[in-house]
Design an enzyme around this catalytic site. Structure first.
Site, PDB file in Angstrom:
ATOM      1  N   LYS A  84       2.587   1.485  -5.175  1.00  0.00           N
ATOM      2  CA  LYS A  84       3.778   1.939  -5.900  1.00  0.00           C
ATOM      3  C   LYS A  84       4.618   0.748  -6.360  1.00  0.00           C
ATOM      4  O   LYS A  84       5.069   0.696  -7.505  1.00  0.00           O
ATOM      5  CB  LYS A  84       4.606   2.883  -5.012  1.00  0.00           C
ATOM      6  CG  LYS A  84       3.933   4.242  -4.813  1.00  0.00           C
ATOM      7  CD  LYS A  84       4.574   5.093  -3.717  1.00  0.00           C
ATOM      8  CE  LYS A  84       3.752   6.369  -3.508  1.00  0.00           C
ATOM      9  NZ  LYS A  84       4.240   7.233  -2.427  1.00  0.00           N
ATOM     10  N   GLN A  89       8.663   7.005   2.229  1.00  0.00           N
ATOM     11  CA  GLN A  89       7.254   7.354   2.373  1.00  0.00           C
ATOM     12  C   GLN A  89       7.030   8.273   3.577  1.00  0.00           C
ATOM     13  O   GLN A  89       7.542   8.013   4.675  1.00  0.00           O
ATOM     14  CB  GLN A  89       6.413   6.065   2.514  1.00  0.00           C
ATOM     15  CG  GLN A  89       4.917   6.281   2.517  1.00  0.00           C
ATOM     16  CD  GLN A  89       4.355   6.756   1.182  1.00  0.00           C
ATOM     17  OE1 GLN A  89       4.955   6.575   0.127  1.00  0.00           O
ATOM     18  NE2 GLN A  89       3.192   7.387   1.226  1.00  0.00           N
ATOM     19  N   ASP A 104      10.858  11.434  -6.030  1.00  0.00           N
ATOM     20  CA  ASP A 104       9.715  12.149  -5.436  1.00  0.00           C
ATOM     21  C   ASP A 104       9.801  13.648  -5.744  1.00  0.00           C
ATOM     22  O   ASP A 104       8.797  14.363  -5.664  1.00  0.00           O
ATOM     23  CB  ASP A 104       9.748  11.990  -3.906  1.00  0.00           C
ATOM     24  CG  ASP A 104       8.629  11.117  -3.365  1.00  0.00           C
ATOM     25  OD1 ASP A 104       7.599  10.973  -4.049  1.00  0.00           O
ATOM     26  OD2 ASP A 104       8.803  10.600  -2.256  1.00  0.00           O
TER      27      ASP A 104
END
Ligand code: GUN
Length: 283
Positions: free
Chosen positions: A53, A97, A120
């Protein structure tokens, strides 16, 4: 029939070129889109994901910071970091995460992220926005699937889409996105008595279970479009999806491979969401 393979790497490359151009335009106005990636603990898979990422950000000209913390970090210290990132004007997107260590309440941490920075798309405000058709951030994996359908010019209106899997991250948001494009949507899951009877009716199938060979050729209507969200290992240790690719590609009209399908699209949509967050903040 041999299905056309939808190449997630090629589509990602194209979309990331667009992201890079929009990023340059925003930088010219004095705003550099910034993503903060927070990793707690040393989960091996998570370490690979977050590295990818951060690298994707760098490659497209976005600013990114990786914050790594020991697995023993307290939940309140993590919440304090999220609050600080919410206030940081150089950061437009925040990604914590998952999975988090067992002593933390992941949902509580996600809810601490400002919805304006929830790239997200996991915050309940984002989920509610998707459900009601309001502006908000869409979860990256199903968003990437929608882009793949768009790339083949597929019109979902009046089509029957079957989603296999009901997770908050993929299955449920996927179903809502397909519904928003006027598909008739069925969600199947582990308690669906006859999965094959459902998938045989589908014009579009999204497999998002996390189990090999959930979808085989005998379960697919000729000409259907098949998107494979799965990420599994086969007996030889090679990466594979939820779909029996070799079999299903003889029946489907379009299919996504694993690797090189939905996977790269997930990170691409994270870049798109981060850029979008920065553009919204700039306006
Ligand atoms: N863990 C596995 N996939 C994801 C993702 O897309 N976002 C976050 N935050 N954690 C993950």
């Amino acid at each position: 029939m041999t299905a056309h393979t939808i190449d997630g790497n090629a589509l990602s490359k194209q979309l990331r070129t667009e992201v890079a151009a929009r990023t340059q335009a925003l930088k010219a106005k004095g705003v550099t889109p910034g993503l903060a990636v927070v990793l707690v603990g040393d989960n091996a898979a998570s370490q690979v994901y977050v590295r990818n990422k951060v690298k994707a950000c760098e490659d497209s000209g976005l600013h990114s910071v990786l914050e790594r913390y020991d697995a023993k970090l307290t939940e309140s210290d993590l919440l304090a970091r999220v609050h600080a990132l919410n206030q940081d004007p150089s950061i437009h997107g925040i990604l914590v995460q998952l999975p988090l260590p067992g002593h933390m309440d992941a949902q509580k941490v996600i809810e601490a992220i400002s919805p304006a920075k929830d790239v997200d798309g996991f915050h309940i405000a984002s989920a509610g926005a998707l459900m009601t058709g309001m502006p908000g951030f869409w979860p990256c994996t199903p968003f990437g699937c929608m882009k793949m359908l768009e790339s083949i010019g597929y019109d979902l209106k009046g089509k029957h889409a079957v989603v296999i899997g009901r997770s908050n991250i993929v299955g449920k948001p996927m179903a809502l996105m397909l519904l928003q494009k006027n598909a008739t949507v069925t969600i199947c899951h582990s308690a669906t008595p006859d999965l094959k009877a459902m998938t045989l009716q589908a014009d579009v199938i999204v497999a998002a279970v996390g189990k090999r060979n959930v979808l085989t050729a005998d379960m697919v209507k000729p000409g259907a479009v098949v998107l494979d969200v799965g990420m599994n290992r086969n007996d030889e240790g090679k990466l594979c999806g939820d779909v029996d690719f070799e079999g299903v590609k003889q029946v489907a009209s379009h299919i996504t491979p694993v690797p090189g399908g939905v996977g790269p699209m997930t990170i691409t949509m994270l870049l798109v969401n981060t850029l979008e967050a920065a553009e919204r903040a700039a306006n």
